[in-house]
Design a protein around this motif. Sequence first.
Motif, short mmCIF file in Angstrom:
data_model
loop_
_atom_site.label_atom_id
_atom_site.label_comp_id
_atom_site.label_asym_id
_atom_site.label_seq_id
_atom_site.Cartn_x
_atom_site.Cartn_y
_atom_site.Cartn_z
N GLU A 227 58.22 47.77 62.70
CA GLU A 227 58.52 46.44 63.20
C GLU A 227 57.35 45.91 64.01
N LEU A 228 57.26 44.61 64.11
CA LEU A 228 56.25 43.97 64.94
C LEU A 228 56.81 43.71 66.34
N PRO A 229 56.02 43.94 67.39
CA PRO A 229 56.53 43.71 68.75
C PRO A 229 57.06 42.30 68.97
N GLU A 230 56.43 41.29 68.35
CA GLU A 230 56.89 39.92 68.58
C GLU A 230 58.27 39.67 68.01
N ASN A 238 48.06 41.87 67.98
CA ASN A 238 47.42 41.84 66.67
C ASN A 238 47.07 43.22 66.12
N ILE A 239 47.17 44.26 66.93
CA ILE A 239 46.82 45.60 66.45
C ILE A 239 47.91 46.21 65.59
N TYR A 240 49.08 45.57 65.53
CA TYR A 240 50.20 46.13 64.78
C TYR A 240 50.33 45.49 63.41
N LYS A 241 50.79 46.27 62.47
CA LYS A 241 51.08 45.79 61.13
C LYS A 241 52.48 46.24 60.73
N MET A 242 53.15 45.42 59.94
CA MET A 242 54.45 45.80 59.41
C MET A 242 54.22 46.51 58.07
N THR A 243 54.76 47.71 57.94
CA THR A 243 54.53 48.48 56.72
C THR A 243 55.75 49.30 56.38
N ASP A 244 55.97 49.55 55.10
CA ASP A 244 57.10 50.38 54.67
C ASP A 244 56.88 51.83 55.08
N ASP A 245 57.98 52.50 55.36
CA ASP A 245 57.94 53.89 55.80
C ASP A 245 58.91 54.70 54.94
N SER A 315 59.08 41.48 55.97
CA SER A 315 60.22 42.00 56.72
C SER A 315 61.44 42.18 55.83
N LYS A 316 62.14 43.30 56.05
CA LYS A 316 63.36 43.60 55.31
C LYS A 316 64.61 43.39 56.17
N VAL A 317 64.45 42.79 57.32
CA VAL A 317 65.60 42.52 58.19
C VAL A 317 66.27 41.23 57.72
#
Length: 417
Positions: A227-230, A238-245, A315-317
């Motif tokens: 998830e992204l912090p925002e 900006n250092i975060y990316k949303m990615t499948d796990d 996003s899958k939410v």
Amino acid sequence: MKKHILFALVIILLTITIISNVYAEDDIIRLNLSRLTISDKIYLKLNNDYLLTYGESNILLKSGSDISIRLLDKKIYLYTNSVHVDLGYNAKLQSIDSNSGFYINNSKNIYNGDLYIEIVENKLFPILYIEIEEYLKGVVPYEMSDSFPIEALKAQAIAARTYAVKHLKFQKNYDLVDTTNDQVYKGFNPKNINALRAIEETKGICGFDGNSLATCYYSGSNGGQTELPENRWETALNIYKMTDDVYDYNNPKSMVKRFAIKKINPSLKKSAHNLLANAVIEYAQLSGFDTDYDNIRIDKINSLSLSSPLYSPPSKVMGKININLNFSGKKEIQYIGEATPSPIPTPTPFIYTFIKPDYTPKPYKNLSEFIHYPHAVDIELNVFNEAKNAFGLSLRGGGKEIINVIDSNDAYIIESR
């Protein structure tokens, strides 16, 4: 934070660098020991020699000493070997050796460092003064299992170290608490050899966002996508990316709840039935059906899908559950004609009772059998929080779970992760 997966650390997306110029090796964390819920008693067993300082006095306490510290009449007292000492309003146990420690309140783990005790709001308020690298030995194996792969433990060590250094505030009487409000700390256990190795092999390494210490979020389970912090706290980093796990999704220990709806004549618990009945209530009214939820029956679920992502792709939410269904209802039967006079009731003896009805009976209605509504209807449910609560899909924390739908032979299975 209970850990259920092998990594779940977005720290791997950060620029990692050695920060020997940011903190000194002997920098001290002041740790509020709130997890122990101490009120008026503290029991200590010293693992090394300690110097007790109170007021202008000092007492040498030898290794192996059993000590009881108590709050009496708004002052602190120490008891050991049938001797008691009035410590006044605060005291400090200062280690003699660099690796000194003690067991506190029958803990199985050693608490390394110095212990400062004062009175706050009529309670004993213990603060552990501990070096950062020693602090991590009581954090990493409890924020992540010591059985996890070494590279995952290294990532956890970097995240925990970065968090600790970033929160050296020096603005109040402690820096961190020993709970999930900051990071869980449970003391040092030499059996956690993998965590200790991870701490040693990442010594002095933290995550950076440009020239500043990064905010290193991590989680025990992410439902199959980071998830992204925002999206959680409205603060973009900006250092975060949303990615499948896929690892978390396929991990049998990851958190998941399921709710199954049979396609034909679904038998639903009351909260789920009422939610669906409320969603078709307008159609029921148009057909003259009684609008009591008990008089609406869900007959068939033709399709069930998700829509309306809450956040930007990928996003899958999802925010909506879309259902196409058939239902039936009952109609009230009105009699036409002359009324039949009611017989005069036979009086019965009055009997006083202490039993008080715990419900208000519904007025009697003369209703038909269930009548099929002539068409399938489309309904839309809000996942958060109507459907989530009605279907029992809420996970720990009350956040925005990832909802999946599995189409089995005779049912739709809704998963929450």
